[in-house]
Design a protein around this motif. Structure first.
Motif, short mmCIF file in Angstrom:
data_model
loop_
_atom_site.label_atom_id
_atom_site.label_comp_id
_atom_site.label_asym_id
_atom_site.label_seq_id
_atom_site.Cartn_x
_atom_site.Cartn_y
_atom_site.Cartn_z
N PHE A 85 -5.50 5.51 -4.12
CA PHE A 85 -6.97 4.84 -4.98
C PHE A 85 -6.35 4.91 -6.45
O PHE A 85 -6.63 3.93 -7.03
N GLU A 86 -5.61 5.98 -6.99
CA GLU A 86 -5.30 6.11 -8.55
C GLU A 86 -4.38 4.91 -8.77
O GLU A 86 -4.39 4.19 -9.70
N LEU A 87 -3.37 4.76 -7.99
CA LEU A 87 -2.42 3.63 -8.19
C LEU A 87 -3.21 2.20 -8.08
O LEU A 87 -2.46 1.36 -8.69
N SER A 88 -4.21 1.90 -7.36
CA SER A 88 -4.67 0.61 -7.43
C SER A 88 -5.54 0.41 -8.31
O SER A 88 -5.79 -0.57 -8.76
N SER A 89 -6.48 1.56 -8.59
CA SER A 89 -7.48 1.52 -9.82
C SER A 89 -6.96 1.62 -11.33
O SER A 89 -7.57 0.80 -12.21
N GLY A 90 -5.76 2.11 -11.54
CA GLY A 90 -5.25 2.39 -12.65
C GLY A 90 -4.83 0.95 -13.43
O GLY A 90 -5.26 0.78 -14.67
N PRO A 91 -4.23 0.24 -12.67
CA PRO A 91 -3.69 -1.05 -13.76
C PRO A 91 -4.61 -1.75 -13.92
O PRO A 91 -4.54 -2.47 -15.25
N GLY A 92 -5.80 -2.23 -13.54
CA GLY A 92 -7.07 -2.87 -13.96
C GLY A 92 -7.31 -2.28 -15.24
O GLY A 92 -7.96 -3.28 -16.00
N SER A 93 -7.47 -1.10 -15.50
CA SER A 93 -7.98 -0.65 -16.69
C SER A 93 -6.83 -0.02 -17.65
O SER A 93 -7.43 -0.12 -18.97
N PHE A 94 -5.75 0.32 -17.22
CA PHE A 94 -4.76 1.06 -18.26
C PHE A 94 -3.26 0.17 -18.33
O PHE A 94 -2.57 0.45 -19.06
N GLY A 95 -3.57 -1.10 -17.57
CA GLY A 95 -2.35 -1.94 -17.57
C GLY A 95 -1.21 -1.35 -16.54
O GLY A 95 -1.34 -0.43 -16.00
N ALA A 96 -0.40 -2.32 -16.23
CA ALA A 96 0.63 -2.14 -15.57
C ALA A 96 1.70 -0.78 -15.86
O ALA A 96 2.05 -1.02 -17.20
N ARG A 97 1.69 0.14 -15.29
CA ARG A 97 2.88 1.29 -15.51
C ARG A 97 3.83 1.56 -14.63
O ARG A 97 3.73 1.41 -13.33
N ARG A 98 4.99 1.43 -14.81
CA ARG A 98 6.22 1.53 -14.12
C ARG A 98 6.15 2.80 -12.98
O ARG A 98 6.14 2.58 -11.76
N GLU A 99 5.46 3.72 -13.57
CA GLU A 99 5.04 4.91 -12.56
C GLU A 99 4.42 4.83 -11.63
O GLU A 99 4.79 5.03 -10.40
N TRP A 100 3.51 3.71 -11.61
CA TRP A 100 2.44 3.47 -10.45
C TRP A 100 3.24 2.64 -9.60
O TRP A 100 3.21 2.54 -8.53
N LEU A 101 3.73 1.56 -10.16
CA LEU A 101 4.57 0.53 -9.29
C LEU A 101 5.99 1.07 -8.59
O LEU A 101 5.95 0.94 -7.13
N VAL A 102 6.48 2.46 -9.14
CA VAL A 102 7.53 2.74 -8.18
C VAL A 102 6.90 3.68 -7.21
O VAL A 102 7.51 3.48 -6.07
N TRP A 103 5.86 4.47 -7.59
CA TRP A 103 5.37 5.07 -6.31
C TRP A 103 4.70 4.42 -5.27
O TRP A 103 4.86 4.54 -3.89
N PHE A 104 4.25 3.12 -5.69
CA PHE A 104 3.72 2.14 -4.72
C PHE A 104 4.83 1.70 -3.73
O PHE A 104 4.64 1.59 -2.57
N GLY A 105 5.87 1.28 -4.51
CA GLY A 105 6.83 0.95 -3.47
C GLY A 105 7.81 1.91 -2.67
O GLY A 105 8.09 1.60 -1.48
N PHE A 106 7.33 3.27 -3.08
CA PHE A 106 7.98 4.51 -2.22
C PHE A 106 6.84 4.79 -1.30
O PHE A 106 7.46 4.89 0.16
N LEU A 107 5.78 4.60 -1.40
CA LEU A 107 4.67 5.00 -0.55
C LEU A 107 4.35 3.95 0.60
O LEU A 107 4.28 4.22 1.71
N LEU A 108 4.57 2.61 0.27
CA LEU A 108 4.30 1.61 1.26
C LEU A 108 4.85 1.84 2.34
O LEU A 108 3.95 1.63 3.50
N PRO A 109 6.13 1.70 2.59
CA PRO A 109 6.54 1.56 3.65
C PRO A 109 6.43 3.08 4.59
O PRO A 109 6.38 3.14 6.09
N ARG A 110 6.62 4.19 3.99
CA ARG A 110 6.45 5.26 4.47
C ARG A 110 5.12 5.67 5.17
O ARG A 110 4.69 6.19 6.21
#
Length: 333
Positions: free
Chosen positions: A71-96
């Motif tokens: 929820f945090e990495l999906s809701s954050g970019p819309g309010s606080f802009g794209a952050r590498r931290e959330w993008l990297v963690w998305f890439g890590f979490l998605l396949p696992r």
């Protein structure tokens, strides 16, 4: 993966679920980050960190922590802009995280919820269907994994959907009795395909989707079409989807997907959740493959398959009205 394989025909076939090879390629893209992901929304002095996810083995994660992190990495970019931290963690979490949806071996992490949350995170972090700056295989690997989850062998039995907690095209409600569900895994999977599959491959995919012989699957697909008309016909974003029970077509966290605030094109009318080329390809394919006669034939087969079910009246009416709406909204003959 070669370019030819990445752009080869794409079909949905009951029993052919996520590709293990594609999932492994997605896992190899992002290793375990060095730092825990932090929350997007906080008012205390200390920011919450999801340190429990700092483990390569998803079976060691807690469900509540994974739920919150998505929820945090999906809701954050819309309010606080794209952050590498959330993008990297998305890439890590998605396949696992996909391995936790439930395969009969691993514990099921509320699969309907998790699948939708992963789809939303994908739509938020990959708004450009061309996947710029990513390896060629990533877009197709996503379609061969997350968009195929509902076709895993354990969810089907001789071409019909088998009873399972993840995906049921025919639901049962204390209010209505039986009803057709075009939302959750079905809606998210269809829209993953419509948003990311090459436009010239959409016709073949739709042939395969409409060719699945399960009457309940067909009815749920028609309900999804009815509920998703704002996205496909009107070029809207998911915020325009109705959350009514009549034509369910929503999925977990879909309200977090927003149109870009600074469109890259001067023509704001061209900004839509599904790009114009893919929408037009889908509409053309649908008008070729589906018409009033086919919808009526499906209704007859549906009635024959449900004769022994008590409490099917609502579902029968739901299909009839959804079919009429689809004919009108999509311009079917």
């Amino acid at each position: 993966m070669s370019e030819n394989l990445a752009t080869s025909p794409y079909f949905w076939v009951p029993g052919i679920g996520p590709s293990a090879q594609a999932l492994q390629r997605l896992r190899a893209l992002v290793r375990l980050p060095r730092r825990a992901m932090g929350e997007a929304w906080f008012m205390s002095e200390e920011r919450r960190l999801f340190s429990g996810l700092m483990d390569e083995d998803p079976l060691r994660w807690r469900q509540d922590e994974l739920d919150s992190a998505l929820f945090e990495l999906s809701s954050g970019p819309g309010s606080f802009g794209a952050r590498r931290e959330w993008l990297v963690w998305f890439g890590f979490l998605l396949p696992r995280a996909q391995t936790l949806i439930g395969d009969g071996k691993a514990p099921c992490f509320s699969g309907r919820w998790l699948h939708g949350a992963l789809a939303t995170a994908t739509f938020v972090h990959c708004p450009d269907p061309g996947f710029p700056n990513l390896p060629l295989h990533v877009r197709r690997d996503l379609l061969d994994t997350l968009a195929r989850t509902l076709f895993a062998a354990q969810h089907w039995n001789h071409g019909r959907v088998a009873p399972n907690p993840f995906f049921q095209p025919l639901g049962n409600s204390p209010h209505h009795g039986f009803y057709f569900d075009g939302g959750d895994a079905l809606a998210a999977s269809c829209l993953l395909v419509l948003k990311y599959l090459d436009a010239e491959l959409i016709d073949g995919w739709l042939v395969s989707a409409l060719g699945i012989s399960d009457p309940n699957w067909r009815a749920a697909f028609v309900v999804w079409l009815a509920g998703s008309a704002p996205l496909i016909v009107d070029a809207a974003y998911p915020g325009r989807l109705s959350h009514s029970d009549q034509y369910p077509a929503t999925w977990q966290h879909d309200h977090l997907i927003h149109a870009p605030t600074s469109p890259s094109t001067s023509d704001s009318a061209e900004i839509s959740f599904i790009d114009p080329q893919r929408r037009h390809a889908f509409l053309s394919a649908l008008r070729r493959q589906l018409d009033r006669s086919r919808l009526r034939r499906w209704q007859q087969e549906l009635t024959a398959s449900s004769d022994l079910l008590h409490g099917f009246d609502y579902a029968r009416r739901q299909y009839e009205t959804a079919a009429e709406l689809v004919i009108e909204r999509y311009g079917l003959s």
